[in-house]
Structures are given as structure tokens and as C-alpha cells.
Write a protein that holds these residues in place. Structure first.
Motif, PDB file in Angstrom:
ATOM      1  N   HIS A  44       0.854  -1.196   0.000  1.00 55.25           N
ATOM      2  CA  HIS A  44       0.000   0.000   0.000  1.00 55.25           C
ATOM      3  C   HIS A  44       0.889   1.246   0.000  1.00 55.25           C
ATOM      4  CE1 HIS A  44      -3.647   2.300   0.447  1.00 55.25           C
ATOM      5  NE2 HIS A  44      -4.381   1.185   0.460  1.00 55.25           N
ATOM      6  N   PHE A  58      -4.655   8.542   0.006  1.00 54.84           N
ATOM      7  CA  PHE A  58      -4.305   7.590  -1.061  1.00 54.84           C
ATOM      8  C   PHE A  58      -5.351   6.490  -1.207  1.00 54.84           C
ATOM      9  CE2 PHE A  58      -0.541   9.714   0.256  1.00 54.84           C
ATOM     10  CZ  PHE A  58       0.116   9.977  -0.928  1.00 54.84           C
ATOM     11  N   GLY A 107      -8.822   4.336  -2.006  1.00 54.88           N
ATOM     12  CA  GLY A 107      -9.822   4.223  -3.062  1.00 54.88           C
ATOM     13  C   GLY A 107     -11.098   4.982  -2.736  1.00 54.88           C
ATOM     14  N   PRO A 126      -6.223   5.119  -7.920  1.00 62.13           N
ATOM     15  CA  PRO A 126      -5.416   4.230  -7.079  1.00 62.13           C
ATOM     16  C   PRO A 126      -5.582   2.765  -7.501  1.00 62.13           C
ATOM     17  CG  PRO A 126      -6.669   5.766  -5.727  1.00 62.13           C
ATOM     18  CD  PRO A 126      -7.142   5.957  -7.142  1.00 62.13           C
ATOM     19  N   GLY A 127      -4.471   2.087  -7.669  1.00 63.19           N
ATOM     20  CA  GLY A 127      -4.520   0.664  -7.980  1.00 63.19           C
ATOM     21  C   GLY A 127      -4.518   0.329  -9.462  1.00 63.19           C
ATOM     22  N   LYS A 165      -2.636  -0.131 -12.827  1.00 63.79           N
ATOM     23  CA  LYS A 165      -1.223  -0.382 -13.109  1.00 63.79           C
ATOM     24  C   LYS A 165      -0.885  -0.420 -14.591  1.00 63.79           C
ATOM     25  CE  LYS A 165       0.461  -0.548  -8.997  1.00 63.79           C
ATOM     26  NZ  LYS A 165       1.350   0.564  -8.587  1.00 63.79           N
ATOM     27  N   ARG A 179      -4.782  -3.790 -10.090  1.00 60.85           N
ATOM     28  CA  ARG A 179      -3.990  -4.686  -9.235  1.00 60.85           C
ATOM     29  C   ARG A 179      -4.866  -5.375  -8.172  1.00 60.85           C
ATOM     30  NH1 ARG A 179      -0.563  -1.730  -4.800  1.00 60.85           N
ATOM     31  NH2 ARG A 179      -0.998  -3.715  -3.793  1.00 60.85           N
ATOM     32  N   ALA A 214      -3.883  -4.351  -1.750  1.00 56.87           N
ATOM     33  CA  ALA A 214      -2.771  -4.652  -0.838  1.00 56.87           C
ATOM     34  C   ALA A 214      -3.275  -5.208   0.490  1.00 56.87           C
ATOM     35  CB  ALA A 214      -1.969  -3.370  -0.591  1.00 56.87           C
ATOM     36  N   SER A 215      -4.434  -4.724   0.940  1.00 57.96           N
ATOM     37  CA  SER A 215      -4.942  -5.108   2.269  1.00 57.96           C
ATOM     38  C   SER A 215      -5.628  -6.462   2.179  1.00 57.96           C
ATOM     39  CB  SER A 215      -5.961  -4.078   2.752  1.00 57.96           C
ATOM     40  OG  SER A 215      -5.460  -2.798   2.533  1.00 57.96           O
ATOM     41  N   HIS A 249     -12.063  -4.269   3.518  1.00 54.60           N
ATOM     42  CA  HIS A 249     -11.325  -4.072   2.269  1.00 54.60           C
ATOM     43  C   HIS A 249     -11.966  -4.795   1.096  1.00 54.60           C
ATOM     44  CE1 HIS A 249      -8.205  -2.073   4.467  1.00 54.60           C
ATOM     45  NE2 HIS A 249      -8.282  -3.033   5.374  1.00 54.60           N
ATOM     46  N   ASP A 250     -11.610  -4.321  -0.107  1.00 57.55           N
ATOM     47  CA  ASP A 250     -12.082  -4.954  -1.338  1.00 57.55           C
ATOM     48  C   ASP A 250     -11.162  -6.114  -1.696  1.00 57.55           C
ATOM     49  OD1 ASP A 250     -14.297  -3.193  -2.328  1.00 57.55           O
ATOM     50  OD2 ASP A 250     -12.728  -1.674  -2.150  1.00 57.55           O
TER      51      ASP A 250
HETATM   52  C1  LIG Z   1     -12.634   1.795  -5.773  1.00 53.89           C
HETATM   53  C2  LIG Z   1     -11.320   1.425  -5.131  1.00 53.89           C
HETATM   54  C3  LIG Z   1     -11.315   0.694  -3.950  1.00 53.89           C
HETATM   55  C4  LIG Z   1     -10.114   0.311  -3.338  1.00 53.89           C
HETATM   56  N1  LIG Z   1     -10.170  -0.430  -2.189  1.00 53.89           N
HETATM   57  C5  LIG Z   1      -8.995  -0.875  -1.645  1.00 53.89           C
HETATM   58  C6  LIG Z   1      -9.019  -1.701  -0.480  1.00 53.89           C
HETATM   59  O1  LIG Z   1     -10.087  -2.016   0.052  1.00 53.89           O
HETATM   60  N2  LIG Z   1      -7.820  -2.121   0.025  1.00 53.89           N
HETATM   61  C7  LIG Z   1      -6.617  -1.789  -0.539  1.00 53.89           C
HETATM   62  O2  LIG Z   1      -5.566  -2.197  -0.063  1.00 53.89           O
HETATM   63  N3  LIG Z   1      -6.577  -1.010  -1.645  1.00 53.89           N
HETATM   64  C8  LIG Z   1      -7.726  -0.536  -2.198  1.00 53.89           C
HETATM   65  N4  LIG Z   1      -7.677   0.261  -3.327  1.00 53.89           N
HETATM   66  C9  LIG Z   1      -6.365   0.547  -3.946  1.00 53.89           C
HETATM   67  C10 LIG Z   1      -5.471   1.450  -3.126  1.00 53.89           C
HETATM   68  O3  LIG Z   1      -6.088   2.701  -2.889  1.00 53.89           O
HETATM   69  C11 LIG Z   1      -4.129   1.617  -3.845  1.00 53.89           C
HETATM   70  O4  LIG Z   1      -3.615   0.355  -4.163  1.00 53.89           O
HETATM   71  C12 LIG Z   1      -3.134   2.348  -2.995  1.00 53.89           C
HETATM   72  O5  LIG Z   1      -3.503   3.700  -2.871  1.00 53.89           O
HETATM   73  C13 LIG Z   1      -1.709   2.300  -3.555  1.00 53.89           C
HETATM   74  O6  LIG Z   1      -1.689   2.842  -4.826  1.00 53.89           O
HETATM   75  P1  LIG Z   1      -1.118   2.031  -6.075  1.00 53.89           P
HETATM   76  O7  LIG Z   1      -1.701   0.663  -6.008  1.00 53.89           O
HETATM   77  O8  LIG Z   1      -1.608   2.820  -7.264  1.00 53.89           O
HETATM   78  O9  LIG Z   1       0.372   2.010  -5.933  1.00 53.89           O
HETATM   79  C14 LIG Z   1      -8.875   0.669  -3.942  1.00 53.89           C
HETATM   80  C15 LIG Z   1      -8.881   1.406  -5.136  1.00 53.89           C
HETATM   81  C16 LIG Z   1     -10.087   1.770  -5.729  1.00 53.89           C
HETATM   82  C17 LIG Z   1     -10.047   2.520  -7.030  1.00 53.89           C
END
Ligand SMILES: Cc1cc2nc3c(=O)[nH]c(=O)nc-3n(C[C@H](O)[C@H](O)[C@H](O)COP(=O)(O)O)c2cc1C
Length: 336
Positions: free
Chosen positions: A103, A124, A126, A210-211, A213, A267, A270-271, A295-296
Motif C-alpha cells: 500500500h 491515497f 480508493g 489508485p490501484g 497499473k 492490481r 494490498a490489504s 477491504h475490497d
Molecule cells: C474503488 C477502489 C477501492 C479500493 N479499495 C482498496 C481496499 O479495500 N484495500 C486496498 O488495499 N486497496 C484498495 N484500493 C487501492 C489502493 O487505494 C491503492 O492500491 C493504494 O492507494 C496504492 O496505490 P497504487 O496501487 O496505485 O500504488 C482501492 C482502489 C479503488 C479505485
């Protein structure tokens, strides 16, 4: 920075477990009919609830705090605020000492000297995409009749994304996925060469979710296995229509009259609920930790409406730049 766009400037604010998230939309033309209910449908599509998505269910009731008067935009910046009603900051109490692997916790801590809000990813998270979706709902209305739709094509390599997401959640793990987005009725001539091309602008915005890639347009990475004779899109009319759409709707960074088609790679979150060994910052030693919170298991399931919103924001900005908004915004009765 958390802002994007030139003539339509969208700034995103808030933290996952702070009081609210929000968007400031500057540059929206005056006279667009807009009320809070217009944002509701897209916000509902982003809401969690399906198996494999987070147990944190936010009502996501938006409040338009400025920029709208008597049901129409005024031309002043539009501030949308969305409360964090289901926040549970206590779930993240240990995180500033043991940042989650994968994360943004540690990177943000290093950059901001420990001042970044660590609760659930802070800025940061989602969660911030609720604000993007609200801003995108305004952009969508501006660019009518452009129609944008996105869908999950696979998750964790499985065409049945929901079943795959459920299995990953049962396994206390997470999976990635692919989201395909199509924008129809896009006028030819948006974008330009090099840095202002429609693809680089879309890529910048979509990779900011976020997420996300990766991104590919049209045939994308599959084009490396094609010959030119196969990849070339035969032109069927002077307006730029082609028989196939391997280019994905743009040539030379300029929209060519065909639908814009692209796919983003999402991706795995992370959680995850499995024990991991993040480094404890106080001792530098690995301690087995199981991440709490909600978490998702499959972020991709929630991304389609976010990708649509971001696409609408980019296209609205480009259409304003090119003077190509088809929607006629009437002058108020009695005004000259
Ligand atoms: C709609 C949405 C929901 C998200 N839910 C989670 C979540 O529950 N747990 C988690 O670890 N990341 C979640 N993310 C992704 C993280 O925000 C993201 O991986 C983190 O900020 C690191 O950024 P990066 O993966 O772009 O490096 C979510 C992203 C989006 C778009």
C-alpha cells in the motif's frame, strides 16, 4: 498534486477516515442544469456491497456546497462534499508503526515526514474515487451525446469476475482484474501530437486512479503479434470511420471518429486478511500482522464507473479546449 485538467480543472480532496471526501470542479460552463440527485446514480454504482467488495458501505450522499444557483451551474467553482459516515479510524491504529506491504503507507510516510494521515490509506485511499465519480457525473452531462461505458472483462484471469472475487475473499486474499472502457459519439479532432494526445491525457488520468497499473488502447499489447496488413484499420468514410478499430479511436493522438476503446489493469488490493510480515518501524524487525479494517478483495469490480468518470473529465476538458461541446446551455430569461 491532486488536480487535473486545463479548462475544466478537477481537484480531489479528503481522506478515507477523515470527515469527508470531495471535489472542486472549476471551469464548468454556466447554465448546466445540476442538482445533487444527478450525481446519485453513478455514486450508487461505485458503492460496495457485492461479494468480494468491502463491508464498508457508505451512503455517499453528495452536497453541492457552491457553484450552483436555482438548479443551474453559475460558472463559479463547484464544490461537492461527500461525508465519511461509515469511517472507523480505530481499525488503523497500528499502521503508522507497521505500514502495509504493497500500500502507499510507507511511501507517504517517507515523503511527508510522518505527517500523512495513515488511517485507511488517508488521501491515497480508493475512497477518494467517490469524489472523482461525482465530478465525472458533471463532466458526463457536459459532453452529451458522448456515451461512456465500462465493464469488468476478467478478474484474476477468470471471466466470471464475481465468482473469482468471492473465492478470493473466502481465501482472505485479493485478485486483480481488467476493465474495458468504450466512449462512443466522440467527435473527431480531439487531442494533438505528442504530449497533448488523447491517449497520453487519458493514460495520465486513468493511471491516477489508485490501484491502476496499466492501460492499452485498441489492440494494445496484442498488436505486437499482428502484421501491419492485419492491424491497419480500413477507412470506410471521409469522416474517419474504419472497418476495424485496432487503433482504439485515435491516430497521432487525435480522435479519429471511431469509438475510443481502452483497457486498464487493476492490481489486487494490498490489504488482505492473511498474516503478513510488515517491518515494524520502531524496531526494523518483521512482525507477523493481520491487517484489520474492511477491504475490497477485488478492486476491479468497483472500477468501471470510476474509469468512466475519469474518461468523461478528460474528454470534457478536451472538448472545452477545442470548442466542441455540443450541448447548448441556454441564457437565463431576461439576461442579454
Ligand atoms: C474503488 C477502489 C477501492 C479500493 N479499495 C482498496 C481496499 O479495500 N484495500 C486496498 O488495499 N486497496 C484498495 N484500493 C487501492 C489502493 O487505494 C491503492 O492500491 C493504494 O492507494 C496504492 O496505490 P497504487 O496501487 O496505485 O500504488 C482501492 C482502489 C479503488 C479505485
Amino acid at each position: 498534486m491532486s488536480s487535473i485538467g486545463r479548462l475544466l480543472r478537477v481537484s480531489i480532496l479528503g481522506e478515507s477516515h477523515g470527515t469527508c471526501v470531495g471535489a472542486l470542479v472549476d471551469g464548468c460552463p454556466a447554465g448546466l442544469p445540476l442538482e445533487e440527485a444527478d450525481l446519485a446514480a453513478d455514486l450508487a454504482r461505485r458503492r460496495a456491497g457485492a461479494p468480494g467488495t468491502t463491508a464498508r458501505i457508505e451512503p455517499d450522499v453528495p452536497r453541492i456546497a457552491s457553484g450552483v444557483f436555482e438548479g443551474r451551474t453559475t460558472g463559479a467553482p463547484i464544490l461537492i462534499l461527500i461525508g465519511n459516515e461509515a469511517a472507523r479510524p480505530a481499525d488503523y491504529e497500528g499502521l503508522s508503526r507497521t505500514p502495509r506491504p504493497g500500500h502507499a503507507d510507507l511511501a507517504a510516510r517517507l515523503k511527508y515526514g510522518g505527517h500523512a494521515d495513515p488511517r485507511g490509506g488517508g488521501h491515497f485511499s480508493g475512497r477518494l474515487t467517490a469524489a472523482l465519480v461525482a465530478a465525472g457525473a458533471i463532466a458526463r452531462r457536459l459532453i452529451e451525446p458522448v456515451e461512456i461505458s465500462a465493464r469488468v472483462t476478467q478478474a484474476g484471469g477468470d471471466a466470471d469476475a464475481h465468482a473469482a472475487a468471492r473465492a478470493a475473499a473466502d481465501d482472505r486474499d485479493s485478485i486483480g482484474g481488467i476493465v474495458e472502457c468504450t466512449a462512443r459519439n466522440v467527435p473527431a479532432g480531439l487531442g494533438g501530437p505528442l504530449f497533448d494526445g488523447v491517449e497520453p491525457l487519458l493514460a495520465h488520468a486513468l493511471l491516477s486512479i489508485p490501484g491502476i497499473k496499466g492501460i492499452e488502447f485498441g489492440a494494445g499489447f496484442a498488436a505486437v503479434r499482428m502484421r501491419g496488413s492485419e492491424h491497419n484499420d480500413a477507412i470506410t468514410g471521409a469522416g474517419g470511420r474504419t472497418a476495424t478499430n485496432h487503433a482504439g479511436g485515435a491516430n497521432g493522438g487525435i480522435t479519429n471518429g471511431n469509438p475510443l476503446v481502452f483497457r486498464v489493469a487493476v492490481r489486487p488490493a494490498a490489504s488482505i486478511g492473511r498474516p503478513q510480515a510488515p517491518v515494524a518501524l520502531s524496531t526494523g524487525a518483521g512482525a507477523v500482522v493481520t491487517i484489520g479494517g474492511r477491504h475490497d478483495a477485488c478492486i476491479a469490480l468497483r472500477v468501471p464507473v470510476v474509469a468512466e468518470a475519469v474518461t468523461a473529465i478528460v474528454l470534457a476538458d478536451l472538448m472545452l479546449i477545442e470548442g466542441r461541446l455540443a450541448r447548448v446551455l441556454s441564457r437565463k430569461e431576461g439576461s442579454k
